[in-house]
Scaffold this active site. Structure first.
Site, mmCIF file in Angstrom:
data_model
loop_
_atom_site.group_PDB
_atom_site.id
_atom_site.type_symbol
_atom_site.label_atom_id
_atom_site.label_comp_id
_atom_site.label_asym_id
_atom_site.label_seq_id
_atom_site.Cartn_x
_atom_site.Cartn_y
_atom_site.Cartn_z
ATOM 1 N N ASP A 94 30.903 44.540 41.152
ATOM 2 C CA ASP A 94 31.262 43.561 42.183
ATOM 3 C C ASP A 94 32.259 44.140 43.193
ATOM 4 O O ASP A 94 32.300 45.359 43.400
ATOM 5 C CB ASP A 94 31.815 42.303 41.490
ATOM 6 C CG ASP A 94 31.442 41.024 42.223
ATOM 7 O OD1 ASP A 94 31.821 40.893 43.397
ATOM 8 O OD2 ASP A 94 30.785 40.152 41.623
ATOM 9 N N HIS A 100 35.380 37.788 45.679
ATOM 10 C CA HIS A 100 34.123 37.544 44.962
ATOM 11 C C HIS A 100 34.157 38.088 43.539
ATOM 12 O O HIS A 100 33.780 37.388 42.578
ATOM 13 C CB HIS A 100 33.008 38.198 45.780
ATOM 14 C CG HIS A 100 31.620 37.899 45.347
ATOM 15 N ND1 HIS A 100 30.945 38.675 44.446
ATOM 16 C CD2 HIS A 100 30.763 36.915 45.705
ATOM 17 C CE1 HIS A 100 29.717 38.191 44.271
ATOM 18 N NE2 HIS A 100 29.586 37.120 45.028
ATOM 19 N N SER A 123 25.389 33.936 42.999
ATOM 20 C CA SER A 123 26.499 34.786 42.539
ATOM 21 C C SER A 123 27.347 34.078 41.494
ATOM 22 O O SER A 123 27.951 34.740 40.651
ATOM 23 C CB SER A 123 27.440 35.117 43.703
ATOM 24 O OG SER A 123 27.006 36.229 44.421
#
Ligand SMILES: *[C@@H]1O[C@H](CO)[C@@H](O)[C@H](O)[C@H]1NC(C)=O
Ligand SMILES: *[C@@H]1O[C@H](CO)[C@@H](O)[C@H](O)[C@H]1NC(C)=O
Ligand SMILES: *[C@@H]1O[C@H](CO)[C@@H](O)[C@H](O)[C@H]1NC(C)=O
Ligand SMILES: *[C@@H]1O[C@H](CO)[C@@H](O)[C@H](O)[C@H]1NC(C)=O
Ligand SMILES: *[C@@H]1O[C@H](CO)[C@@H](O)[C@H](O)[C@H]1NC(C)=O
Ligand SMILES: *[C@@H]1O[C@H](CO)[C@@H](O)[C@H](O)[C@H]1NC(C)=O
Ligand SMILES: *[C@@H]1O[C@H](CO)[C@@H](O)[C@H](O)[C@H]1NC(C)=O
Length: 749
Positions: free
Chosen positions: A140, A204, A532
């Site tokens: 990520d 994220h 996600s």
């Protein structure tokens, strides 16, 4: 949101616009260096003594030492390098060359989820949780290690097999966050120099990692909303972060991250990223995840955010778990009231207490007449009088919802009503807007526009109701969740499963709020949406299963998750989609994950790496299969396994055009292994629409007298009378203790 198929934002980051760096393609410019991933033929009868030996061999293909970006050791035989077209042509002619693909860019596309999924995480930080002894590798944007979601309170040291490392300074890593590395070649500047810490500038990676295996954090909230206990799915699992993204994520870096995660000893790999859908041998991420699966590592990946259009799926390889996204029963409610007394519930995460309760004039942004005005694009309201007005902005147009709010605010608007277009249906998102706002569904949007048409002085106001639990329908498939059928693989039903991916709360590196908001005490969280977000839920659940059943293969874990999934929502109705009509199997896959049942499935459908290779031989040439298998495969010497006979836990069948008249059945073969009680007896039950199909299952019962005993069965299918092009249902094997359910999707070509 409405991103093109090749550049996909897998989380609908509200406050972040990713500017994507597209690699310079060398067309017509031979001197230009571009990145390529080069697969070479494994050297038969040659074992490399060390990783350096292998790297030297890779270097021998290259014009000079500065060109190598990554050498792959575990999940691909090959390397990434910066090359001119001419150099690539020269390499292609060298003995041992197999194939090369241009590097591409992928993009990154909970207080409440554990309870929603029926998990009791407890309220004590010392409570025993799920996933003990298991390592989840997260590929990520990096991680913010100081967040309490990564506290290792009560965590034992990592298992002895852990070989990874931590490139943060000092004590940032601990027994929860056991590893952290940065594989962004552009940051690390090739392979030399001191390691760059995998700092998360986007948020994220911090969010996905804490969703998978974050520690229990009480009193989590965002701007006072969604207050509760934040906890990952597997609170006892260890986390290792492999940073592969800055503004975009290069496939060559993603591969390096997966390669290291496998070498380090991760059990589960979570990838909330997506890029172009390609045949598997041309898709380096499909190749790398095959290598991971072969080494016993479970991989879950996002289905993509390009729904609700058909065949918008990404990450379709049969050896990974492809995860769709669905809603929870929670709304962060902000309500629009119109001058005519009508009101409509919408959502906003930012809920200012001091917002004036007065009605404001209501205006549609598209009345400005500028390009992209209906979407409140930057600059589109210039010279249009919205001072003190409530502005109606259309959702989408590839502009993030919070940017629209900022555009309205900077033009002097008092608030924003974000209106769905037809495709988004009833679904709304709770974003951290910078002004009073409400995101409303399509039906509400239409009613509000009719009201504007019906009066000369339309007015509206927004009031805030805070966090509302128990909303319905939930779960329902969200509009952005990518849909099947799979184009890369018509013989497999994808996506595999759905999990929570809408308005998910998890750890965040910084405060989200309008800049005027005072800095709030306590750890920072954010609520965001995307496949996600659903993907790390499934990664955590897979880790919990792996912890309970360490000897299960990735395929067995996937089978357990899929055959125990729920096909009804909290009200007992079929799972709906964004239009509030029943979602089909191309939206839901096997259904909504039930983590408790998944730990005890009764029977599993297993698949070995050799089975996948035989199956790939039914799709591709020997040379193509060799790229994926990372060894020479001669498909002529192998009995190919077609889609109907690969032991997948779901069934997708296509009848040839002639079949309706010929009455020839399609026969599907499967094998199940008993991982439940002994003895046990299972009987088949078939759920199909009336007249859709005639289905017989042989034998009529399965009697297991031993643990891990395997039994074969056949599903024989004849076309029904209904004439429908698509018929979907399920096969259930039912015992006293278990229901083992496989969705069936039948297409008439
Ligand atoms: C959406 O915006 C991004 C970046 O601003 C751009 O690269 C992409 O092509 C756009 N997609 C569409 C469908 O307009
Ligand atoms: C957890 O902590 C609480 C409060 O500190 C304590 O009462 C309880 O016994 C602990 N539980 C376990 C399982 O250690
Ligand atoms: C890490 O340590 C190095 C050397 O001690 C120092 O220069 C650097 O600023 C530190 N970085 C962080 C993020 O603390
Ligand atoms: C690596 O660093 C050198 C010098 O600092 C610079 O010239 C070069 O462009 C960098 N390479 C990459 C891939 O960023
Ligand atoms: C709009 O564009 C201007 C000029 O490019 C920029 O300064 C501003 O930050 C943008 N506003 C938003 C909300 O993105
Ligand atoms: C409102 O009026 C406009 C312009 O006449 C028309 O295009 C639109 O369809 C109307 N909308 C509704 C919801 O009635
Ligand atoms: C592949 O296998 C077939 C059948 O066994 C054999 O005839 C053929 O020579 C093999 N090809 C290669 C390249 O080994």
């Amino acid at each position: 949101m409405e991103s093109s198929r090749s550049l996909l934002l897998l989380s609908l980051l509200p406050s972040l616009l990713l500017i994507l760096a597209v690699p310079a393609e060398a067309a017509g410019a031979d001197e230009l260096l571009s990145s390529f991933i080069v697969h070479v033929q494994p050297q038969e009868n040659h074992e490399f003594g060390t990783a350096d030996d292998r790297t030297s061999w890779y270097q021998s293909f290259l014009p000079d030492n500065g060109r190598l970006l990554h050498a792959y050791h575990h999940v691909a035989t090959g390397f990434a390098a910066r090359l001119t077209r001419q150099e690539l042509d020269a390499i292609s002619a060298m003995p041992g060359f197999l194939s090369a693909v241009p590097d591409r860019t992928y993009t990154v596309q909970t207080t409440h989820t554990p309870e929603f999924l029926g998990l009791n995480v407890g309220t004590q930080r010392n409570q025993s949780g799920l996933g003990a002894g298991v390592i989840i590798g997260v590929i990520d944007t990096g991680i913010f290690p100081d967040h309490p979601s990564f506290s290792d309170y009560g965590m034992p040291p990592p298992p002895a097999k852990w070989k990874g490392r931590c490139d943060f300074n000092g004590t940032a890593c601990n027994n929860k966050l056991i590893g952290a590395r940065n594989f962004v070649a552009a940051l690390n500047n090739g392979t030399s120099g001191a390691p760059v810490p995998p700092v998360d500038e986007a948020g994220h990676g911090t969010h996905t990692a804490s969703t998978a295996a974050g520690a229990v954090v009480p009193d989590a909230n965002v701007l006072g909303q969604a207050m509760g206990i934040a906890a990952g799915m597997a609170t006892r699992a260890h986390i290792a972060m492999y940073k592969v993204c800055t503004r975009g994520c290069s496939v060559s870096d993603i591969l390096a991250g997966i390669d290291a995660a496998v070498a380090d000893g991760c059990d589960v790999i979570s990838i909330s990223l997506g890029g172009p859908a390609l045949p598997f041998h041309q898709d380096p991420v499909a190749v790398a995840t095959f290598g991971a699966m072969e080494k016993g590592v479970f991989v879950s990946m996002a289905a993509g955010n390009s729904g609700p259009v058909e065949s918008s799926l990404l990450n379709e390889a049969p050896w990974i778990l492809t995860v769709a996204a669905s809603t929870m029963d929670r709304s962060i409610r902000s309500t629009v009231q119109l001058g005519n007394g009508m009101s409509f519930h919408g959502e906003s995460l930012y809920q200012p207490h001091d917002s004036p309760a007065l009605f404001s004039p209501l205006v549609q942004a598209d009345a400005s007449g500028k390009p992209l005005a209906e979407f409140c694009g930057n600059g589109s309201l210039d010279g249009f009088d919205v001072k003190g007005k409530m502005v109606l902005c259309e959702f989408g147009g590839n502009i993030s919802a919070t940017i629209k709010g900022a555009v309205v605010q900077s033009a002097g608007g008092s608030g924003m009503i974000l209106t769905n277009q037809f495709l988004q249906g009833y679904d709304t998102l709770a974003n951290a807007h910078v002004l009073p706002a409400s995101h409303v569904g399509y039906a509400a949007s239409t009613a509000i526009k009719s009201y504007i048409n019906s009066t000369t002085i339309p007015v509206a106001r927004i009031s805030f109701q805070g966090t509302v639990l128990g909303t319905s329908p939930a779960p329902s498939i969200v509009f952005f969740s990518s849909r099947g059928p799979s184009l890369q693989h018509t013989g497999i039903l994808k996506p595999d499963i759905t999990g929570p991916g809408v308005n998910v709360l998890a750890a965040w590196p910084f405060q989200v709020a309008p800049p005027s908001t005072p800095v709030l005490p306590g750890p920072t969280f954010n609520i965001i949406s995307g496949t996600s977000m659903s993907t790390p839920h499934l990664s955590g659940i897979a880790a919990a299963i792996k912890s309970k059943h360490p000897d299960w293969s990735p395929a067995a874990i996937k089978s357990a998750i899929m055959t125990t999934a729920e096909i009804t929502d909290r009200s007992g109705n079929p799972i709906l989609n964004e239009q509030h009509v029943a979602a089909n199997l191309f939206a839901t896959g096997a259904g909504h994950v039930n983590p408790t049942k998944a730990a005890d499935p009764g029977l599993v459908y297993d698949i070995t790496p050799a089975d996948y290779i035989s199956h790939l031989c039914s799709m591709y040439t020997s040379q193509e299969v060799s790229v994926i298998a990372r060894k020479l495969v001669n498909c002529s010497a192998i009995v190919a396994i077609d889609g109907n006979h690969l032991n997948y836990p779901s069934i997708a069948v296509t009848f040839p055009p002639s079949s309706r008249n010929s009455n020839a059945p399609v026969v599907v073969k499967r094998t199940v292994r008993n991982v439940g009680e002994v003895p046990s007896v299972y009987y088949p039950a078939v759920d199909m629409p009336d007249n859709g199909m005639y289905i017989e299952v042989f034998p009529h019962k399965l009697v297991f007298t031993e643990a891990n005993q395997e039994m074969d069965f056949e599903v024989v299918m004849w076309p029904g009378q209904s004439g429908a092009r698509l018929v979907q249902g399920a096969l259930r094997w039912v015992s006293e203790m278990h229901t083992v359910r496989s969705p069936i999707s039948v297409t008439f070509a």
